[in-house]
Write a protein that holds these residues in place. Structure first.
Motif, PDB file in Angstrom:
ATOM      1  N   LYS A  27       0.850  -1.185   0.000  1.00 58.79           N
ATOM      2  CA  LYS A  27       0.000   0.000   0.000  1.00 58.79           C
ATOM      3  C   LYS A  27       0.886   1.235   0.000  1.00 58.79           C
ATOM      4  CE  LYS A  27      -3.996  -1.889   2.485  1.00 58.79           C
ATOM      5  NZ  LYS A  27      -4.863  -1.743   3.675  1.00 58.79           N
ATOM      6  N   ASN A  28       0.396   2.297  -0.653  1.00 60.31           N
ATOM      7  CA  ASN A  28       1.097   3.567  -0.606  1.00 60.31           C
ATOM      8  C   ASN A  28       0.690   4.297   0.657  1.00 60.31           C
ATOM      9  OD1 ASN A  28       2.385   3.321  -3.123  1.00 60.31           O
ATOM     10  ND2 ASN A  28       0.493   3.837  -4.176  1.00 60.31           N
ATOM     11  N   HIS A  29       1.655   4.686   1.484  1.00 62.17           N
ATOM     12  CA  HIS A  29       1.354   5.378   2.728  1.00 62.17           C
ATOM     13  C   HIS A  29       1.800   6.835   2.608  1.00 62.17           C
ATOM     14  CE1 HIS A  29       0.107   1.764   4.846  1.00 62.17           C
ATOM     15  NE2 HIS A  29       1.117   1.149   4.263  1.00 62.17           N
ATOM     16  N   TYR A  30       0.835   7.708   2.346  1.00 56.46           N
ATOM     17  CA  TYR A  30       1.128   9.114   2.199  1.00 56.46           C
ATOM     18  C   TYR A  30       1.126   9.770   3.575  1.00 56.46           C
ATOM     19  CZ  TYR A  30      -0.131   8.180  -2.660  1.00 56.46           C
ATOM     20  OH  TYR A  30      -0.199   7.669  -3.918  1.00 56.46           O
ATOM     21  N   GLN A  31       1.911  10.821   3.702  1.00 60.33           N
ATOM     22  CA  GLN A  31       1.966  11.566   4.946  1.00 60.33           C
ATOM     23  C   GLN A  31       1.785  13.045   4.641  1.00 60.33           C
ATOM     24  OE1 GLN A  31       2.092  10.275   7.995  1.00 60.33           O
ATOM     25  NE2 GLN A  31       2.203   8.180   7.177  1.00 60.33           N
ATOM     26  N   LEU A  32       1.115  13.740   5.532  1.00 57.85           N
ATOM     27  CA  LEU A  32       0.925  15.170   5.423  1.00 57.85           C
ATOM     28  C   LEU A  32       0.957  15.715   6.845  1.00 57.85           C
ATOM     29  CD1 LEU A  32       0.451  16.978   2.922  1.00 57.85           C
ATOM     30  CD2 LEU A  32      -1.968  17.023   3.520  1.00 57.85           C
ATOM     31  N   PRO A  33       1.758  16.736   7.112  1.00 50.85           N
ATOM     32  CA  PRO A  33       1.887  17.205   8.497  1.00 50.85           C
ATOM     33  C   PRO A  33       0.614  17.841   9.025  1.00 50.85           C
ATOM     34  CG  PRO A  33       2.980  18.706   6.987  1.00 50.85           C
ATOM     35  CD  PRO A  33       2.594  17.500   6.182  1.00 50.85           C
ATOM     36  N   ARG A  34       0.500  17.848  10.333  1.00 53.91           N
ATOM     37  CA  ARG A  34      -0.534  18.600  11.031  1.00 53.91           C
ATOM     38  C   ARG A  34       0.119  19.821  11.659  1.00 53.91           C
ATOM     39  NH1 ARG A  34      -2.011  13.238  11.588  1.00 53.91           N
ATOM     40  NH2 ARG A  34      -4.222  12.765  11.218  1.00 53.91           N
ATOM     41  N   PHE A  35      -0.644  20.911  11.730  1.00 56.06           N
ATOM     42  CA  PHE A  35      -0.101  22.154  12.257  1.00 56.06           C
ATOM     43  C   PHE A  35      -0.853  22.592  13.518  1.00 56.06           C
ATOM     44  CE2 PHE A  35       1.263  22.043   7.912  1.00 56.06           C
ATOM     45  CZ  PHE A  35       2.474  22.718   7.867  1.00 56.06           C
ATOM     46  N   LYS A  87     -18.338  20.206   8.043  1.00 56.53           N
ATOM     47  CA  LYS A  87     -18.065  18.999   8.817  1.00 56.53           C
ATOM     48  C   LYS A  87     -17.905  17.799   7.880  1.00 56.53           C
ATOM     49  CE  LYS A  87     -19.698  16.377  12.825  1.00 56.53           C
ATOM     50  NZ  LYS A  87     -20.768  16.242  13.854  1.00 56.53           N
ATOM     51  N   GLY A  88     -16.825  17.061   8.047  1.00 56.00           N
ATOM     52  CA  GLY A  88     -16.575  15.903   7.197  1.00 56.00           C
ATOM     53  C   GLY A  88     -16.085  16.260   5.809  1.00 56.00           C
ATOM     54  N   LYS A  89     -15.690  17.523   5.611  1.00 54.85           N
ATOM     55  CA  LYS A  89     -15.184  17.973   4.309  1.00 54.85           C
ATOM     56  C   LYS A  89     -13.725  18.420   4.439  1.00 54.85           C
ATOM     57  CE  LYS A  89     -19.378  17.699   2.556  1.00 54.85           C
ATOM     58  NZ  LYS A  89     -19.755  16.657   1.573  1.00 54.85           N
ATOM     59  N   ILE A  90     -13.015  18.347   3.341  1.00 52.55           N
ATOM     60  CA  ILE A  90     -11.710  18.989   3.222  1.00 52.55           C
ATOM     61  C   ILE A  90     -11.974  20.383   2.657  1.00 52.55           C
ATOM     62  CG2 ILE A  90      -9.505  18.961   1.996  1.00 52.55           C
ATOM     63  CD1 ILE A  90      -9.861  15.856   1.826  1.00 52.55           C
ATOM     64  N   MET A 226      -1.631  19.377  -5.197  1.00 54.60           N
ATOM     65  CA  MET A 226      -1.089  18.045  -4.960  1.00 54.60           C
ATOM     66  C   MET A 226      -1.448  17.553  -3.561  1.00 54.60           C
ATOM     67  SD  MET A 226       2.891  16.809  -4.799  1.00 54.60           S
ATOM     68  CE  MET A 226       3.087  17.692  -3.238  1.00 54.60           C
ATOM     69  N   GLU A 227      -1.339  18.440  -2.565  1.00 52.04           N
ATOM     70  CA  GLU A 227      -1.542  18.005  -1.184  1.00 52.04           C
ATOM     71  C   GLU A 227      -3.025  17.780  -0.863  1.00 52.04           C
ATOM     72  OE1 GLU A 227       0.813  20.398   1.503  1.00 52.04           O
ATOM     73  OE2 GLU A 227       2.661  19.546   0.691  1.00 52.04           O
ATOM     74  N   ILE A 228      -3.922  18.410  -1.596  1.00 53.31           N
ATOM     75  CA  ILE A 228      -5.339  18.059  -1.469  1.00 53.31           C
ATOM     76  C   ILE A 228      -5.539  16.617  -1.917  1.00 53.31           C
ATOM     77  CG2 ILE A 228      -7.665  18.461  -2.376  1.00 53.31           C
ATOM     78  CD1 ILE A 228      -6.997  21.433  -2.511  1.00 53.31           C
ATOM     79  N   LYS A 229      -4.901  16.258  -3.020  1.00 52.85           N
ATOM     80  CA  LYS A 229      -5.000  14.881  -3.518  1.00 52.85           C
ATOM     81  C   LYS A 229      -4.374  13.901  -2.526  1.00 52.85           C
ATOM     82  CE  LYS A 229      -4.939  16.378  -8.360  1.00 52.85           C
ATOM     83  NZ  LYS A 229      -4.182  16.370  -9.641  1.00 52.85           N
ATOM     84  N   VAL A 230      -3.250  14.296  -1.928  1.00 50.33           N
ATOM     85  CA  VAL A 230      -2.605  13.455  -0.913  1.00 50.33           C
ATOM     86  C   VAL A 230      -3.550  13.248   0.273  1.00 50.33           C
ATOM     87  CG1 VAL A 230      -0.762  13.371   0.809  1.00 50.33           C
ATOM     88  CG2 VAL A 230      -0.237  14.026  -1.546  1.00 50.33           C
ATOM     89  N   LEU A 231      -4.185  14.330   0.713  1.00 44.97           N
ATOM     90  CA  LEU A 231      -5.099  14.246   1.852  1.00 44.97           C
ATOM     91  C   LEU A 231      -6.286  13.339   1.539  1.00 44.97           C
ATOM     92  CD1 LEU A 231      -5.606  15.140   4.712  1.00 44.97           C
ATOM     93  CD2 LEU A 231      -6.605  17.261   3.852  1.00 44.97           C
ATOM     94  N   LYS A 232      -6.805  13.444   0.325  1.00 47.46           N
ATOM     95  CA  LYS A 232      -7.882  12.549  -0.091  1.00 47.46           C
ATOM     96  C   LYS A 232      -7.419  11.089  -0.051  1.00 47.46           C
ATOM     97  CE  LYS A 232     -10.342  13.417  -3.725  1.00 47.46           C
ATOM     98  NZ  LYS A 232     -11.697  13.180  -3.196  1.00 47.46           N
ATOM     99  N   SER A 233      -6.191  10.855  -0.500  1.00 51.68           N
ATOM    100  CA  SER A 233      -5.644   9.497  -0.495  1.00 51.68           C
ATOM    101  C   SER A 233      -5.483   8.952   0.918  1.00 51.68           C
ATOM    102  CB  SER A 233      -4.292   9.470  -1.226  1.00 51.68           C
ATOM    103  OG  SER A 233      -4.445   9.816  -2.584  1.00 51.68           O
ATOM    104  N   ILE A 234      -5.092   9.826   1.842  1.00 52.75           N
ATOM    105  CA  ILE A 234      -4.941   9.408   3.242  1.00 52.75           C
ATOM    106  C   ILE A 234      -6.272   8.901   3.776  1.00 52.75           C
ATOM    107  CG2 ILE A 234      -4.552  10.268   5.582  1.00 52.75           C
ATOM    108  CD1 ILE A 234      -2.390  12.108   4.397  1.00 52.75           C
TER     109      ILE A 234
END
Length: 237
Positions: A27-35, A87-90, A226-234
């Motif tokens: 599986k591809n494991h994408y990461q995106l930081p939290r702030f 709520k429940g949306k990006i 790109m990072e919206i797509k990454v977040l969707k993938s997560i």
């Protein structure tokens, strides 16, 4: 000779099995930081919580991150816009004012480009908050929204009381903001009055900030795309 054949088989066959194993089971494991970690008001320390589902190589506790506070404003249709709509949306937040003749049109143009990339995606929303809410009444927001073909429900331009909006932007979205006229009454030019951030803010489904982007920089906006797509993938993992 037999030994050489055996080595050749290993060299050719083993990588094939490794590839197939990764292809079928990996599986591809994408990461995106939290702030913006949450801070304990009493101790001044970062809040932590137990991590009962942790793996063997993960810490026992996770950092608690701040979430965007609940809010209620008015959109370009004159309708109440409640943060519960997100709520429940990006979603991506930006900050502007309709009289702005410098960075705001550039930010909105770039944001329209991101909107177009997700035009049919109900999971992605956009909000733009006015930092000049006294002037930016519903009719002004509607005209501005029409310039960028923004549809309420997907991209909402928001106004309300200044005393409510400013703390929300400063403490909720953690971007700089100031009204220079509060310090110098001689300032009359709107572009010199409202000092606000050109940042776009990416927020996940839990209300946690996942990224800041320079809204006037096409390359940084490409990173947002790109990072919206990454977040969707997560969320799909």
């Amino acid at each position: 000779m037999i030994k050489k054949v055996g080595i050749l088989v290993l060299v050719l066959i083993v990588p094939t099995f490794i590839y197939l194993g990764l292809k079928l089971n990996g599986k591809n494991h994408y990461q995106l930081p939290r702030f913006i970690p949450a801070i304990d008001s009493a101790s001044g320390e970062i809040l932590m919580r137990e991590n009962p589902d942790r793996k063997w190589n993960e810490p026992e506790k996770d950092t608690v991150f701040q979430t965007i506070p609940e809010f209620a404003l008015i959109n370009q249709k004159g309708q109440k816009f409640d943060s519960k709509n997100l709520k429940g949306k990006i979603f991506v937040a930006s900050f502007f004012f309709t009289r702005c003749g410098t960075i705001c049109p550039k930010i909105s143009f770039q944001l329209a480009r991101v909107r177009d990339a997700f035009i049919s995606d109900e999971e992605i929303k956009f909000i733009s908050m006015s930092v000049d809410p006294k002037f930016d009444q519903v009719d002004k927001l509607a005209d501005y929204a029409n310039r960028f073909e923004a549809k309420s429900g997907q991209w909402d331009f928001l106004t309300g009381e200044k005393k409510y909006i400013y703390p929300l932007i400063l403490k909720g979205f953690h971007v700089p903001l100031a009204d220079a006229s509060e310090y110098d009454q001689a300032i009359k030019n709107p572009d010199e009055t409202f000092i606000h951030s050109e940042r776009l803010v990416l927020v996940d489904k839990e209300g946690v900030i996942r990224g800041f982007y320079v809204g006037t920089d096409p390359k940084d906006v490409d990173r947002l795309l790109m990072e919206i797509k990454v977040l969707k993938s997560i969320y799909q993992q």
